[in-house]
Design a protein around this motif. Structure first.
Motif, PDB file in Angstrom:
ATOM      1  N   ALA A  42      30.307 -44.262 -69.869  1.00 45.30           N
ATOM      2  CA  ALA A  42      31.632 -44.037 -70.451  1.00 45.30           C
ATOM      3  C   ALA A  42      32.724 -43.975 -69.380  1.00 45.30           C
ATOM      4  O   ALA A  42      33.774 -44.607 -69.499  1.00 45.30           O
ATOM      5  CB  ALA A  42      31.630 -42.757 -71.279  1.00 45.30           C
ATOM      6  N   ALA A  43      32.479 -43.222 -68.323  1.00 43.29           N
ATOM      7  CA  ALA A  43      33.494 -43.038 -67.279  1.00 43.29           C
ATOM      8  C   ALA A  43      33.760 -44.318 -66.497  1.00 43.29           C
ATOM      9  O   ALA A  43      34.774 -44.418 -65.802  1.00 43.29           O
ATOM     10  CB  ALA A  43      33.070 -41.919 -66.331  1.00 43.29           C
ATOM     11  N   LEU A  52      40.425 -40.415 -69.740  1.00 43.50           N
ATOM     12  CA  LEU A  52      40.083 -39.209 -68.992  1.00 43.50           C
ATOM     13  C   LEU A  52      41.210 -38.788 -68.048  1.00 43.50           C
ATOM     14  O   LEU A  52      41.436 -37.597 -67.827  1.00 43.50           O
ATOM     15  CB  LEU A  52      38.797 -39.438 -68.193  1.00 43.50           C
ATOM     16  CG  LEU A  52      37.502 -39.521 -69.014  1.00 43.50           C
ATOM     17  CD1 LEU A  52      36.333 -39.908 -68.109  1.00 43.50           C
ATOM     18  CD2 LEU A  52      37.208 -38.199 -69.714  1.00 43.50           C
ATOM     19  N   GLY A  70      29.202 -42.708 -74.854  1.00 43.91           N
ATOM     20  CA  GLY A  70      28.359 -42.842 -73.669  1.00 43.91           C
ATOM     21  C   GLY A  70      27.295 -43.900 -73.804  1.00 43.91           C
ATOM     22  O   GLY A  70      27.067 -44.455 -74.885  1.00 43.91           O
ATOM     23  N   ASP A  75      24.417 -39.462 -71.124  1.00 38.85           N
ATOM     24  CA  ASP A  75      25.811 -39.790 -70.824  1.00 38.85           C
ATOM     25  C   ASP A  75      26.743 -39.204 -71.884  1.00 38.85           C
ATOM     26  O   ASP A  75      27.841 -38.721 -71.572  1.00 38.85           O
ATOM     27  CB  ASP A  75      25.978 -41.311 -70.742  1.00 38.85           C
ATOM     28  CG  ASP A  75      27.331 -41.722 -70.170  1.00 38.85           C
ATOM     29  OD1 ASP A  75      27.891 -40.961 -69.360  1.00 38.85           O
ATOM     30  OD2 ASP A  75      27.828 -42.798 -70.544  1.00 38.85           O
ATOM     31  N   THR A  79      29.661 -36.599 -71.030  1.00 33.38           N
ATOM     32  CA  THR A  79      31.043 -36.956 -71.375  1.00 33.38           C
ATOM     33  C   THR A  79      31.689 -35.865 -72.223  1.00 33.38           C
ATOM     34  O   THR A  79      32.837 -35.462 -71.977  1.00 33.38           O
ATOM     35  CB  THR A  79      31.071 -38.294 -72.141  1.00 33.38           C
ATOM     36  OG1 THR A  79      30.513 -39.323 -71.321  1.00 33.38           O
ATOM     37  CG2 THR A  79      32.491 -38.672 -72.521  1.00 33.38           C
ATOM     38  N   ARG A  82      32.449 -32.811 -70.190  1.00 33.05           N
ATOM     39  CA  ARG A  82      33.611 -33.045 -69.330  1.00 33.05           C
ATOM     40  C   ARG A  82      34.903 -32.880 -70.122  1.00 33.05           C
ATOM     41  O   ARG A  82      35.871 -32.275 -69.647  1.00 33.05           O
ATOM     42  CB  ARG A  82      33.530 -34.441 -68.711  1.00 33.05           C
ATOM     43  CG  ARG A  82      34.670 -34.771 -67.755  1.00 33.05           C
ATOM     44  CD  ARG A  82      34.395 -36.073 -67.044  1.00 33.05           C
ATOM     45  NE  ARG A  82      35.491 -36.427 -66.142  1.00 33.05           N
ATOM     46  CZ  ARG A  82      35.490 -37.511 -65.369  1.00 33.05           C
ATOM     47  NH1 ARG A  82      34.453 -38.336 -65.391  1.00 33.05           N
ATOM     48  NH2 ARG A  82      36.527 -37.774 -64.588  1.00 33.05           N
TER      49      ARG A  82
END
Length: 205
Positions: A42-43, A52, A70, A75, A79, A82
């Motif tokens: 995802a990031a 983000l 994710g 993941d 996510t 976070r």
């Protein structure tokens, strides 16, 4: 506080419209990754990374499904944690807002189920390819009667582009005429004709 939305589709022929409609619209900011595989963290997706960087405490993020968050169960969990650490509420369509504790546990279970389903689909796809390959070698056709393993081309790109030019048609009208997606028509019309394509067009004309 802002209402944020995130969409992801895997191929260029898909659009985010269905996800946007399902979520209801009316968002302060929307982020999307189009043509980005779900196998990408995802990031690491451009659209989600932008999200983000801009999400703030008090915001609510809306997504259509758990697997938008994710690559796999781990993941997804990372996510969500976070986002929660940033003070962002995560709202999954059909599930509702996710909070710490029980909400995280439910999400973890759903992410694991989605992960297992992706694996089953991949296994069925591999089994189908193997069966098709074996039948093709034995009989000259796949087990479904096709003459090859590749997906048949939806339409000849040169013919599509020529029809559009000759009729002064829009991308959308051309897509309807040939039963293609708008993305496919755009791709065909953006292609530069090869020498063979020029000859083909000349014959058609």
């Amino acid at each position: 506080m802002h209402r944020l939305a995130y969409y992801r589709v895997s191929t260029g022929d898909q659009t985010i419209d269905a996800q946007r409609t399902a979520l209801g619209g009316g968002f302060d900011q929307e982020f999307a990754d189009e043509g980005v595989s779900g196998a990408t963290l995802a990031a690491s997706r451009p659209g989600f990374a932008d999200l983000l960087s801009k999400a703030r405490s008090g915001d609510t993020l809306y997504v259509y499904a758990v697997d938008r968050l994710g690559r796999d169960a781990l993941d997804v969990q990372a996510t969500v944690r976070r986002l929660l650490d940033l003070g962002v509420t995560v709202h999954v369509h059909g599930l509702g807002p996710i909070g710490r504790g029980v909400g995280e546990l439910i999400l973890a279970v759903l992410a694991q189920i989605a992960d297992m389903e992706r694996q089953r689909i991949a296994e069925r796809t591999r089994a189908g390819r193997n069966a098709a390959r074996a039948a093709l070698e034995a009989t000259g056709r796949t087990h479904r009667g096709k003459e090859g393993l590749g997906r048949p081309k939806a339409a000849d790109g040169a013919a599509v582009a020529l029809w559009r030019r000759e009729n002064g048609a829009s991308i959308a009208a051309t897509a309807r005429q040939f039963g293609l997606s708008v993305a496919t028509v755009k791709r065909y019309c953006a292609q530069r004709p090869t020498a063979a394509g020029d000859a083909s067009l000349a014959k058609m004309g």
